[in-house]
Design an enzyme around this catalytic site. Structure first.
Site, PDB file in Angstrom:
ATOM      1  N   LYS A  96     -57.690 -62.566 -21.857  1.00  0.00           N
ATOM      2  CA  LYS A  96     -58.031 -63.396 -23.019  1.00  0.00           C
ATOM      3  C   LYS A  96     -58.138 -64.848 -22.586  1.00  0.00           C
ATOM      4  CE  LYS A  96     -56.169 -62.960 -27.057  1.00  0.00           C
ATOM      5  NZ  LYS A  96     -57.525 -63.092 -27.642  1.00  0.00           N
ATOM      6  N   GLY A  97     -58.754 -65.662 -23.452  1.00  0.00           N
ATOM      7  CA  GLY A  97     -58.826 -67.089 -23.150  1.00  0.00           C
ATOM      8  C   GLY A  97     -60.226 -67.590 -22.911  1.00  0.00           C
ATOM      9  N   GLY A  99     -62.252 -68.282 -24.997  1.00  0.00           N
ATOM     10  CA  GLY A  99     -62.483 -69.351 -25.973  1.00  0.00           C
ATOM     11  C   GLY A  99     -61.481 -70.488 -25.851  1.00  0.00           C
ATOM     12  N   GLU A 105     -52.618 -68.139 -28.833  1.00  0.00           N
ATOM     13  CA  GLU A 105     -52.846 -66.705 -29.070  1.00  0.00           C
ATOM     14  C   GLU A 105     -51.701 -65.874 -28.520  1.00  0.00           C
ATOM     15  OE1 GLU A 105     -56.611 -66.271 -27.108  1.00  0.00           O
ATOM     16  OE2 GLU A 105     -57.721 -66.254 -28.992  1.00  0.00           O
TER      17      GLU A 105
END
Ligand code: DER
Length: 224
Positions: A96-97, A99, A105
């Site tokens: 993830k990440g 964005g 998150e």
């Protein structure tokens, strides 16, 4: 497009799980934005939930849609979080990440009793990989961290905005993207990323309870 409908199907399936009284983590990114829109519609129909956004962007969208919001100060533990992923494998390990929101998150996902990931079919990757691994770094030590990451042969690059300036996160840190191909051993790589000055990284291991993946006109469910 096919992908947009896959994202929407996954988002709708996740939002269906919400119930009155829940404290809900609101993820970041384009798939989460669809889920937030679905939540906005459900709230308008009477769903009684309170959201905790994982980014300024998601907060602004949720506010615009009239979703009641709160903070981790008020609710240190959440019932469920719905968020996207850049990649996920069959062990529900995530990258993830993409964005730039990975720090908030991960804090919110880890604070949630249940963490549901929503994704289109391009995100499914065994072994985990095919996307740079974001790492959130304190500006003070970034060159030292880069030196260490280069020694580890992790091919680090400081993320820039389109204007060519360093990207700055909601927590005023930098993002360094590790251009590695596949992640054979996510746990081992996560251990290597314990470096002074690294705040958090985009490997989410042991956090996701379920992945809802839109594929064609269906939703495929992955559980641990
Ligand atoms: O940056 C993030 O962690 C996002 O959730 C990302 O992983 C997924 O973004 P997308 O839904 O726009 O692909």
């Amino acid at each position: 497009s096919e992908l947009a409908s896959e994202k929407l199907l996954a988002a709708q399936a996740a939002v269906k799980q919400l119930a009155d009284g829940m404290i809900v983590g609101l993820g970041s990114g384009s798939t989460s934005a669809l889920a937030i829109r679905e939540i906005g519609a459900a709230v308008e129909q009477g769903l009684d939930i309170i959201g905790i956004p994982t980014s300024v962007a998601s907060e602004e969208l949720a506010r615009e849609l009239g979703i009641p919001l709160t903070t981790l100060d008020e609710y240190p533990v959440l019932d469920t979080t719905i968020d996207g992923a850049d990649r996920f494998n069959d062990q529900l390990e995530l990258i993830k990440g993409g964005g730039g929101a990975l720090l908030r998150e991960k804090i919110v996902a880890a604070a949630s009793k249940r963490f549901v990931v929503i994704a289109d079919s391009t995100k499914h990757a065994n072994p985990l990989g095919g996307f740079p691994i974001p790492v959130e770094v304190i500006p003070f030590g970034v060159q030292t961290v880069l030196h260490r990451l280069e020694e580890l042969k992790l091919n680090p690059v400081v993320r820039q905005t389109d204007a060519g300036a360093p990207y700055i996160t909601d927590e005023n840190n930098l993002i360094v993207d590790l251009r590695v191909d596949t992640v054979a051993d996510p746990k081992q790589l996560a251990e290597q990323l314990v470096i002074p000055g690294v705040v958090e990284h985009g490997l989410f291991i042991g956090l996701a309870d379920e992945v809802l993946m839109g594929v064609g006109g269906d939703v495929q469910r992955f559980v641990k």
